[in-house]
Design a protein around this motif. Structure first.
Motif, short mmCIF file in Angstrom:
data_model
loop_
_atom_site.label_atom_id
_atom_site.label_comp_id
_atom_site.label_asym_id
_atom_site.label_seq_id
_atom_site.Cartn_x
_atom_site.Cartn_y
_atom_site.Cartn_z
N TYR A 192 24.70 -39.21 -23.05
CA TYR A 192 24.30 -37.87 -22.68
C TYR A 192 22.84 -37.75 -23.12
N PHE A 198 19.17 -35.34 -23.38
CA PHE A 198 18.72 -33.97 -23.52
C PHE A 198 17.20 -33.92 -23.69
N LEU A 219 15.06 -25.28 -31.89
CA LEU A 219 14.96 -25.99 -30.63
C LEU A 219 15.65 -25.22 -29.50
N PHE A 271 25.78 -28.77 -37.64
CA PHE A 271 24.91 -29.86 -38.07
C PHE A 271 23.73 -29.28 -38.84
N TYR A 275 19.84 -30.21 -40.13
CA TYR A 275 18.70 -31.10 -39.94
C TYR A 275 17.58 -30.70 -40.88
N LEU A 288 13.34 -34.28 -36.00
CA LEU A 288 14.45 -33.78 -36.80
C LEU A 288 15.26 -34.95 -37.35
N LEU A 290 18.84 -35.77 -39.04
CA LEU A 290 20.17 -35.23 -39.32
C LEU A 290 20.53 -35.49 -40.77
N THR A 335 26.92 -33.53 -41.05
CA THR A 335 27.77 -32.90 -40.04
C THR A 335 28.92 -32.23 -40.77
N ILE A 363 16.91 -26.85 -40.24
CA ILE A 363 17.45 -26.30 -38.99
C ILE A 363 18.93 -26.63 -38.89
N ARG A 368 28.22 -26.32 -32.63
CA ARG A 368 28.88 -26.75 -31.40
C ARG A 368 30.25 -26.10 -31.32
N TYR A 409 31.67 -30.57 -26.09
CA TYR A 409 31.28 -31.73 -26.88
C TYR A 409 29.81 -32.05 -26.76
N ASN A 410 29.25 -31.75 -25.59
CA ASN A 410 27.93 -32.29 -25.33
C ASN A 410 26.79 -31.29 -25.48
N GLU A 411 27.00 -30.22 -26.18
CA GLU A 411 25.90 -29.29 -26.35
C GLU A 411 25.91 -28.65 -27.73
N GLN A 412 24.74 -28.67 -28.34
CA GLN A 412 24.55 -27.99 -29.62
C GLN A 412 23.58 -26.84 -29.42
N PHE A 442 20.91 -24.40 -31.39
CA PHE A 442 20.13 -24.50 -32.61
C PHE A 442 19.75 -23.13 -33.16
N GLY A 443 19.73 -23.06 -34.48
CA GLY A 443 19.22 -21.88 -35.14
C GLY A 443 17.70 -21.91 -35.16
#
Lengths: 115, 116
Positions: A32, A34, A44, B34, B36, B44, B46, B49, B93, B97, B102-105, B107-108
């Motif tokens: 995936y 981004f 972000l 998560f 960072y 960033l 990590l 988690t 940061i 999720r 599953y495929n997107e976070q 962010f703050g």
């Protein structure tokens, strides 16, 4: 293992010119992909993402990116740069299975837009 | 869209004190969050988690006793920097999720920590 390489830590374009930010990835599983934008002292914001399906992905603010598996690339483009596009851009990859969805980020590219 | 907040947005503290940073998902339940760390002009990194109700998983090289992470509810995770030192000064940061996405976070906005 996965990794991301952004070619060019700093890109400068004139207002109205084409924006091209390069991203190459390495992944042992279908990725995936981004693109995120970060303005100074902020978090972000997601510009666009590729998961499956159409390889040309359109995002916000006129940006788009094309997933090219043969070239392991996911370059970000915008036909005409605007002053407000000046920011830091990050390409990221995550795996499609077998992990927690962790994002691996590239080093970032600073986009400067000249009037 | 999904909104993640962080508090405080910036904090200055004396060396040796502990600082707590909150990360909240405002309009969704975040099963995974998560944390960072970002140094100036860098990407960033990590740190860890965290899944709601379980212990955080730290990345290699991150001191778990130094950076305490708690994810006690589906909308709140906290990062506590214990006995902070100037080298801990950074931009922290969080992202969140939602279960099933599953495929997107999301962010703050980040927290700027300065340790004097």
């Amino acid at each position: 293992a996965q990794s991301v390489t952004q070619l060019g830590s700093h890109v400068s374009v004139s207002e109205g010119a084409l924006v091209l930010l390069r991203c190459n990835y390495s992944s042992s599983v279908p990725p995936y992909l981004f693109w995120y934008v970060q303005y100074p002292n902020q978090g972000l914001q997601l510009l666009l993402k590729y998961t499956t399906g159409a390889t040309l992905v359109k995002g916000i603010n006129g940006f788009e990116a094309e997933f090219k598996k043969s070239e392991t690339s996911f370059h970000l483009t915008k036909p005409s740069a605007h002053m407000s596009d000046a920011a830091e851009y990050f390409c990221a990859v995550s795996g499609t299975s077998g992990n927690t969805g962790k994002l691996i980020f590239g080093q970032g590219t600073t986009l400067q837009v000249k009037p | 869209g999904a909104v993640v907040s962080q508090h405080p947005s910036w904090v200055i503290c004396k060396s040796g004190t502990s600082v707590k940073i909150e990360c909240r998902s405002l309009d969704f339940q975040a099963t995974t969050m998560f944390w960072y760390r970002q140094f100036p002009k860098q990407s960033l990194m990590l740190m860890a988690t965290s899944n709601e109700g379980s212990k955080a998983t730290y990345e290699q090289g991150v001191e778990k006793d130094k950076f305490l992470i708690n994810h006690a509810s589906l909308t709140l995770s906290t990062l506590t920097v214990t006995s902070a030192h100037p080298e801990d000064s950074s931009f922290y940061i969080c992202s969140a999720r939602e279960w099933g996405f599953y495929n997107e976070q999301f962010f703050g906005p980040g927290t700027r920590l300065t340790v004097l």
